[in-house]
Design an enzyme around this catalytic site. Structure first.
Site, PDB file in Angstrom:
ATOM      1  N   CYS A 101      -1.349   9.080   7.853  1.00 53.30           N
ATOM      2  CA  CYS A 101      -0.071   8.764   8.518  1.00 53.30           C
ATOM      3  C   CYS A 101      -0.228   8.788  10.030  1.00 53.30           C
ATOM      4  O   CYS A 101       0.342   7.944  10.731  1.00 53.30           O
ATOM      5  CB  CYS A 101       1.009   9.756   8.097  1.00 53.30           C
ATOM      6  SG  CYS A 101       1.374   9.700   6.334  1.00 53.30           S
ATOM      7  N   ASP A 128       2.730   2.414   2.567  1.00 50.69           N
ATOM      8  CA  ASP A 128       3.068   2.900   3.900  1.00 50.69           C
ATOM      9  C   ASP A 128       3.080   1.717   4.857  1.00 50.69           C
ATOM     10  O   ASP A 128       2.169   0.901   4.838  1.00 50.69           O
ATOM     11  CB  ASP A 128       2.000   3.879   4.428  1.00 50.69           C
ATOM     12  CG  ASP A 128       2.066   5.218   3.740  1.00 50.69           C
ATOM     13  OD1 ASP A 128       3.169   5.738   3.581  1.00 50.69           O
ATOM     14  OD2 ASP A 128       1.003   5.722   3.377  1.00 50.69           O
ATOM     15  N   CYS A 133       6.114   8.293   3.435  1.00 51.58           N
ATOM     16  CA  CYS A 133       6.463   9.663   3.043  1.00 51.58           C
ATOM     17  C   CYS A 133       6.958  10.467   4.238  1.00 51.58           C
ATOM     18  O   CYS A 133       7.062   9.956   5.357  1.00 51.58           O
ATOM     19  CB  CYS A 133       5.226  10.318   2.460  1.00 51.58           C
ATOM     20  SG  CYS A 133       3.894  10.369   3.665  1.00 51.58           S
ATOM     21  N   CYS A 143       0.831  -1.213   0.000  1.00 51.58           N
ATOM     22  CA  CYS A 143       0.000   0.000   0.000  1.00 51.58           C
ATOM     23  C   CYS A 143       0.857   1.252   0.000  1.00 51.58           C
ATOM     24  O   CYS A 143       0.343   2.355  -0.078  1.00 51.58           O
ATOM     25  CB  CYS A 143      -0.895   0.048   1.233  1.00 51.58           C
ATOM     26  SG  CYS A 143      -2.086  -1.256   1.315  1.00 51.58           S
TER      27      CYS A 143
END
Ligand code: FES
Length: 187
Positions: free
Chosen positions: A105, A37, A61, A35
């Protein structure tokens, strides 16, 4: 281009507590490399159920690195009960905010923390309760409903920002929009 706070930039460029921990008392993993992450959180916990140390490894990221770094700083020294009360919004607030499109995140951080503590306490959490709505990211209807309620989401686009659901092929977007409407109508 996303607008990042100075604190996000600092935690991305100088991440705290990076790396695997030797002999952790608890480990929580979330996300998956497929995915884009993934986060692995390590905790040291003393006999009084207090977190004495935390570290992380992540693939993601700038926001994923910054959120993970912030999380490890936030949980050091607090009790497991207090750690369970931390929300993704608390992580974002600690960083003076995250771009809406990057809120997932902070959700990853909250998820990894809960998984680590539940595993430490021997609590078996049924993986992914509910029915999968977004095949691309393996997100279920119950996850969407809870994200809508906890974060006051208003649209499928908001759900994509928080859970990534809908951010791939887009086939699930119509269903996500229905779930959002139903959840908001019941709130
Ligand atoms: S099924 Fe949800 S983005 Fe593809």
């Amino acid at each position: 281009m996303w607008e990042y706070s100075n604190k996000v930039k600092d935690h991305f460029l100088n991440p705290r507590n990076v790396g695997a921990m030797e002999n952790p008392d608890a480990v929580g993993e979330t996300g998956s490399l497929s995915c884009g992450d993934a986060l692995k959180l390590f905790l040291k916990i003393n006999g009084n159920d207090r977190i004495t140390d935390a570290s992380f490894m992540t693939f993601g990221c700038a926001s994923a690195v910054a959120s993970s770094s912030a999380l490890t700083e936030m949980v050091k020294g607090i009790s497991l009960d207090d750690a369970l009360k931390l929300t993704n919004d608390d992580i974002a607030d600690y960083l003076d905010g995250l771009p809406k499109e990057k809120m997932h995140c902070s959700v990853m951080g909250q998820d990894a923390l809960r998984k680590a503590i539940n595993a430490y306490r021997g609590i078996q959490i049924m993986e992914k309760p509910g029915n999968v709505v977004c095949e691309c990211f393996g997100v279920t209807d119950l996850e969407i409903i809870s994200a809508v309620k906890e974060n006051h989401l208003k649209s499928a686009e908001d759900v994509t920002c928080y859970l990534k659901a809908g951010g791939g092929c887009g086939n699930c977007l119509e269903r996500i929009e229905e779930i959002v409407e139903e959840a908001r109508a019941k709130a």
